[in-house]
Every structure is written in C-alpha cells, then in structure tokens.
Design a protein around this motif. Structure first.
Motif, PDB file in Angstrom:
ATOM      1  N   GLU A 402       5.543  -7.078  33.245  1.00  0.00           N
ATOM      2  CA  GLU A 402       4.185  -6.597  32.978  1.00  0.00           C
ATOM      3  C   GLU A 402       3.416  -7.599  32.115  1.00  0.00           C
ATOM      4  N   SER A 403       4.090  -8.157  31.113  1.00  0.00           N
ATOM      5  CA  SER A 403       3.436  -9.119  30.214  1.00  0.00           C
ATOM      6  C   SER A 403       3.056 -10.402  30.949  1.00  0.00           C
ATOM      7  N   VAL A 404       3.911 -10.855  31.864  1.00  0.00           N
ATOM      8  CA  VAL A 404       3.580 -12.048  32.663  1.00  0.00           C
ATOM      9  C   VAL A 404       2.317 -11.780  33.474  1.00  0.00           C
ATOM     10  N   GLN A 405       2.242 -10.593  34.066  1.00  0.00           N
ATOM     11  CA  GLN A 405       1.069 -10.228  34.868  1.00  0.00           C
ATOM     12  C   GLN A 405      -0.192 -10.190  34.006  1.00  0.00           C
ATOM     13  N   GLN A 406      -0.077  -9.630  32.802  1.00  0.00           N
ATOM     14  CA  GLN A 406      -1.234  -9.570  31.898  1.00  0.00           C
ATOM     15  C   GLN A 406      -1.684 -10.971  31.480  1.00  0.00           C
ATOM     16  N   GLU A 407      -0.712 -11.836  31.175  1.00  0.00           N
ATOM     17  CA  GLU A 407      -1.034 -13.219  30.803  1.00  0.00           C
ATOM     18  C   GLU A 407      -1.751 -13.923  31.954  1.00  0.00           C
ATOM     19  N   LEU A 408      -1.282 -13.672  33.176  1.00  0.00           N
ATOM     20  CA  LEU A 408      -1.892 -14.301  34.354  1.00  0.00           C
ATOM     21  C   LEU A 408      -3.333 -13.839  34.527  1.00  0.00           C
ATOM     22  N   GLU A 409      -3.582 -12.552  34.338  1.00  0.00           N
ATOM     23  CA  GLU A 409      -4.944 -12.022  34.474  1.00  0.00           C
ATOM     24  C   GLU A 409      -5.855 -12.578  33.382  1.00  0.00           C
ATOM     25  N   SER A 410      -5.311 -12.700  32.168  1.00  0.00           N
ATOM     26  CA  SER A 410      -6.077 -13.277  31.053  1.00  0.00           C
ATOM     27  C   SER A 410      -6.438 -14.728  31.345  1.00  0.00           C
TER      28      SER A 410
END
Length: 705
Positions: A402-410
């Motif tokens: 989930e954190s990787v996905q959030q970092e990617l969106e950021s």
C-alpha cells in the motif's frame, strides 16, 4: 614514543598500531620478545621489525586519545564506528576530516573476500572514490604493477594472504604498502613479512602495519554477523555435528570468540556476560571472558583503556551481553514470516544488504519442472540511505504494498505538476493572461526544477521497491505464504486450529515440499506431546507423497528427545496474527499490486524466546527460564562461577548474540520490543545469518548422520 625508546640494550621491539574503531582512536604498542628468544631470526629482519612502528605521527599522538566531535547516540552504533575506522584506515590511518578542501591522495585498495564483505555494507563505491580509492582489487586476483601509487591492504592474517603479500613486495607492485589486518596478526607472520620486505629491499616501502579489530560484518545500525566467508565453519551444523572432535569444537569457538572480541574492541566497552549452562553459548562465554580478562590485565597493551571506555553508545553503564544457543528455539528460523525484510530474506536472494532479482522474460517453467533459460539478473542495494526501506522493513507486507502505491501516486502528482508548469512556460504570443500566468508560476517552476534530483531519486526507490515487492508477492500467491504464516502463528501460540495439518500437507496447491516440511517441523517442535507413532507414520507418508525430504525430521526427533523438550516446550506467547479481511485499499484501479486473495494479516506483538530471555536479564526479572544463567564480569579480579549478578540495576544497553545462527524474524522482534522501552538500546548479533531454506539444508545434513 618514549616507551619504545627505553627498551633494554639486547631487546628488539615492534610497534603495531591497534585502532579502536570508535569515537576514540588509541594506538597500542605490542612489544616483541628479547633477542635471545629470536635467535633463528636474522638480525636484519629484526631491525626491520623495529622499523615497523608509528612513523609519520607526532610522539604525543601515540598516547593521546583523539576525540571525535560529540554525536547523537545513533552515530555510536557499530555501523557508524566501523565506518569511521574504515575511513581512517583508507586515509593511511590518520583521522579523516570531513569537508577538507584538499584533494585526496589517490591510492589502491587491496582486500580479500573477508575484507570485501566487511566494507561492502558500510561504504559505497562513491564513498571509496571520495576517499581517493581509484581501484579496489581482490588480493588473489591477477594485478598489474602500479609503481607510483600507494596501496592500502585490508585482509585476514592467514598464511595464504601473508604469502601473497610477500609476493607483492618481491614484485615491487606499488610505491608503498599500508598493511591493515582484520584480526590481530601473530608475531611469526609479522616476521614473515619482515623477511620478505628485507629480501625484496622494500624495507622503506612498508609504511605502516595495523591491527584493525574489525572481524565482523555490520548489516544494520543495530545488527551484525560474524562472517560470510567460510560460514559453514561456525554454522549450526558445525556446532551440533555428533562426530565433532574436541579440537574441531575448540577451533569453532575460538573463531567466534575472536570476532566477538573485535566487536567489543570496536565498541570500546567491556560487557557483563550472561549465558545458559551446558550449551555452546557457555563455551563461548568462558573463552570470551578469559580473553577480555587477559587483555585488561595487561595494562600496557590493553585495548580497553580508561580513555576509550564509555566513548560510544555505552557511556553511562556497561552493556549486557546475552549469549544464547540456537537450540533454545528451532521453530522461529523455520517460520514463514510476514514482515518485509524477513520476507525478502526468506523468498529472494538477499545477501549482505543486496537483493538479486531475475527479470521476468514472460516464460514460465516448463510443465516438466525444468528450469527455464537463464534470465537477466538485477541487483538492488537495500541500505539505511533508502528511507522507504528504513521506514517499512519491519512492516507487514500488505502495508508495504500500500505504501509503495501511495509513494507512486505522490510521485506522479509531483511529475504532473512539473509538466504543467513547463507547458505554461512554453506559451507563445502576447496574450496578457499568459504573461500573468508566466510570472505567477516562475517561482513555482524554479522550485520544481531544483527538486528534480530529489524527484529522480524518489522515482528510483519507487521502481526498486515495486520490483522487489512484486517478486515477493509472486511467491506469496504461488505458495500461499499468508496461509502458512497464519497457521504457524496459531500452532506456536497454542490457538485452536481451524484446519487439519494433514489437509495442508496433502494439498498439492499449497506451497512447495519445503514449505510443508517447515510447517510440520514447527508443529512437531511446538507440540507439548509428540504425536503417537501411528500419527507420525501418517504424517510422514503425507510428507513423502508431497515430495518432502524427511532427513530434517529425523534430526529434530533426536534433538527433541535429547533436549527433553516434550516436557517443557518453548513458549511463544498466546497472541497471534488476526486477519482483517482481504486487502481492499490496494486493489484500486491502476494499482501495481494485484493483492486479490492475499490476507491482510495484522501482526500482534509477542515476544519470541530470545526476546523473552533478554527481557528477563536486562530488567533483572526473576524467572525460572533465566535464573540459572551464568554470570561473568571480565573486570573482576577473580573469575567466579556465579549465576547471581553483582549488579542489581536494570541494564540500559544490551547485545543479544545467538551462537548457531540468527534470522531477521528475531531481529525484528527485538526491534519491536525495544520501541516500548524509552532510552534503552539493543544490538542483535549471530554467528551466521540464514533463511529457512539454508537452515533446513543444515538440519537435513544432520539428519543423514
């Protein structure tokens, strides 16, 4: 150097610098024996030994501790101390000054495999270049002469290495030689170098000889292992072989003790030692206590001087060293895990903080199970510099995804903003609105451009963790590792099982044969009563049908009978992971990770046996599990065989060392434990670091006997 000048007329001496890799650097003089005991040694060689001393250093610096600036507690970790010692070594054993304007002296670094393993987790190639290292080569590789460049050697003092160094001297490969030994070099080997230098007329070229006392590998700020090369010599199998001789066991123990001694020299602290009775850990404790005691008794040559003690992390109280034997807990190394770092180590090729991934070529394994054609491999470094890794290495895997996905969106949002500003800056024509927008956004674009390097680094880390996490996820889904993890947690915490063990073993889609063997071994080790012979035969048949090798079980049966574990099984606490339903937030459109079917298990903190033992000893709790642990204080004039500690106060700092091998599951458990203890520090060490596959292999070899 007055002490070196006042020796008796018939006595030759050498001065070897021993660098303590801590906040204080204190050279130590080691004097050789009188000439009468060196009769076989040519006089000229003895003369050379006399010359191998602290040259190029002011006299007062030999006996005056060089204090580095005060730093935070974080900087007094073994990693920071080791890094300081290595940088000093690469700077010709002169303290390395940051932000110095002068150009570094260009030099060559020569190391053996041991030295390479020590340096690689601590210093990057860029840092080596900044220190003036233009070339770094293995000692036993074919090396061309570079006669106008100094060479810094960093090697173990083995016969083979000494011979090759002597050959380098004879071949006049370099301008000058700075010889640094990972462990202390013996007098006889030092004399071999002296003879070779003399024969090659290279006396003046041997600039300095140093013992570095860095014979351990630091993987984290709070984690170290003893060795990577020849680790089978100190492995669980080596210590527990039924046919091991006393001499072989002594060699194994001496190897472990030498590395631990180096570790405490680097730390600049003399520990109080606790260990269980009747185990390999006790043998290590006795030998380490003796070695520390002997060094402290020799005031002139002691590596633990008054100035260095309390120099680092352990400034107010001596640390506690808890030596535990791997045999106290054989279930944890076999356990399927759920945290990021431990999963990477379990299912991928993760080695000395570097993970090697095979690039997917779109070709799956053939139906016959034959290996596909060779794929391209990519390597990624997972180091403390990587902020995402530092933050999430102990997190449950779904949280990491989930954190990787959030970092990617950021990152995408920031990238889109830069593109938008660029397009505004490219507007043409004399439209007043455009000119107004241009002036408003100039500052924003300037800021965005200045942040581009940071943005690119962020993108690199996102790509790295996307690739690593995807590779881990493939293993989780293919082998149903979430099911194994949850089931094993229930077994170890004595919770009611919702599915038959036999069903999982017999399920052809649930994991590899090795996964099934790991699960059954955990069940067998954790059971209060061993299964009946009839049940055991049924399990063995199911395991054999699943393609399992039964040798590990053979050894565990012998071990359990010998240890009488049936009457007192290891307790793993009474909490377990709780499923929180299937992960939903990560399954949004466009997600990098298809987590469908993978359980979102939330970890509950439970102390593993090693953590529980540490807690008892560190907090001075009375507990039957640790009440009979032996107590050693190397600073006491007489050694005592007491289990009653003289110090009644709880310890603030502790080192847990597992004789027989450790793992990231125990390390993470200790990290989680200490988070709730304000102002306390723990370091985790082990003789080798293995994953479950490597441990099963050792158990299998022991089971063949």
């Amino acid at each position: 150097m007055e002490a070196a000048k006042t020796f008796l007329p018939n006595t030759e001496c050498t001065v070897k610098e021993s660098i303590i890799g801590g906040k204080y650097k204190f050279p130590v003089c080691t004097f050789l024996t009188p000439v009468c005991m060196m009769a076989k040694q040519p006089h000229s060689a003895r003369l050379l030994l006399l010359k191998m001393r602290l040259r190029n250093l002011p006299e007062e610096q030999c006996f005056k501790a060089t204090c580095l600036p005060e730093k935070s507690k974080r900087d007094t970790s073994p990693a920071a101390l080791g890094k300081v010692a290595l940088k000093r070594m690469l700077n010709f054993n002169v303290p390395h000054v940051k932000n110095s304007t002068g150009e570094p002296v260009w030099k060559v670094l020569i190391y053996d495999r041991f030295g390479q393993d020590i340096i690689s987790p601590l210093l990057s190639v860029k840092e080596l270049r900044d220190m003036g290292i233009t070339l770094h080569l293995l000692l036993h590789s074919d090396r061309d002469p570079i006669p106008d460049v100094p060479a810094v050697y960093f090697v173990m003092p083995t016969e083979e290495n000494i011979d090759r160094m002597c050959q380098d001297l004879r071949n006049q490969l370099y301008e000058s030689y700075y010889l640094n030994f990972i462990s202390a070099i013996s007098r006889s080997k030092l004399e071999d170098i002296a003879n070779a230098a003399l024969a090659a007329s290279a006396v003046t070229q041997v600039a300095k000889v140093f013992d570095q006392y860095l014979n351990f590998i630091t993987l984290e700020d709070d984690m170290f292992v003893l060795c990577n090369q020849n680790k089978e010599l100190v492995s669980y199998r080596a210590i527990n072989r039924p046919d091991i001789t006393d001499t072989e066991m002594e060699t194994v123990m001496d190897t472990i003790v030498d590395s631990l001694f180096c570790f405490f020299v680097t730390l600049g602290a003399v520990p109080i030692i606790r260990c269980s009775r009747g185990t390999a850990a006790e043998m290590v404790a006795v030998k380490l206590d003796k070695k520390l005691r002997e060094n402290l008794r020799d005031a002139r040559n002691s590596l633990f001087t008054g100035d260095t003690l309390g120099a680092g992390q352990f400034s107010f109280q001596r640390p506690l060293l808890v030596l535990v034997d791997r045999n106290i807990d054989l279930a944890t190394p076999l356990h399927h895990t759920w945290t990021y770092q431990a999963l990477v180590h379990d299912v991928l090729d993760f080695h000395l903080n570097r993970v090697n991934l095979e690039e997917s070529s779109g070709m799956e394994n053939s139906p016959a199970g034959a290996r596909p054609k060779r794929k391209n491999k990519k390597s990624y470094d997972l180091t403390p510099v990587d902020k995402f890794w530092q933050k999430h290495k102990g997190s449950p895997f779904p949280e990491v995804a989930e954190s990787v996905q959030q970092e990617l969106e950021s990152y995408r949002a920031q990238e889109d903003e830069v593109k938008r500003l660029k397009s505004i800056m490219g507007l043409e024509g004399e439209d007043e609105g455009a000119i107004s927008m241009l002036s408003d956004n100039t500052a924003k674009l300037t800021s965005a451009v200045s942040s581009l390097p940071e943005l690119l680094e962020k993108k690199r880390l996102i790509d790295l963790h996307t690739n690593v996490a995807t590779a881990v996820l493939e293993h989780i889904k293919a082998r149903k590792l979430d099911v194994y993890f949850e089931y094993e947690e229930k077994i170890m915490s004595k919770t009611t099982l919702d599915k038959s063990l036999l069903d999982i073993i017999s399920d052809p889609d649930a994991g590899t044969p090795e996964d099934k063997m790991r699960l059954f071994l955990i069940y067998y080790i954790s059971a209060q009563q061993a299964p009946s012979e009839a049940d055991l035969e049924q399990y063995k048949k199911a395991l054999t049908d699943a393609g399992c090798n039964l040798n590990p079980l053979q050894y565990i049966k012998q071990w359990k009978a010998f240890a009488k574990m049936a009457s007192a099984p290891t307790s793993y606490g009474n909490t377990t992971a709780k499923p929180m339903g299937l992960l939903s937030r990560v399954m949004n459109t466009g997600s990098q990770f298809v987590m469908e079917g993978v359980k979102n298990l939330v970890l509950k903190q439970q102390n593993l046996p090693v953590t529980r033992i540490l807690d008892n000893l560190m907090e001075m709790k009375s507990n039957p599990e640790t009440d009979d642990y032996r107590y050693f204080d190397p600073k006491m004039l007489r050694g005592n065989d007491s289990s009653v500690p003289r110090n009644k106060n709880p310890f603030q700092e502790a080192i847990v060392f597992v004789v027989g091998g450790g793992n990231y599951i125990e390390y993470q458990n200790l990290v989680d434990y200490i988070k709730g203890k304000q102002g306390k520090h723990i370091l985790y060490g082990c003789s080798e670091l293995f994953n479950a596959t490597q441990f099963i292999k050792q158990l299998s070899q022991l089971g063949q006997k």
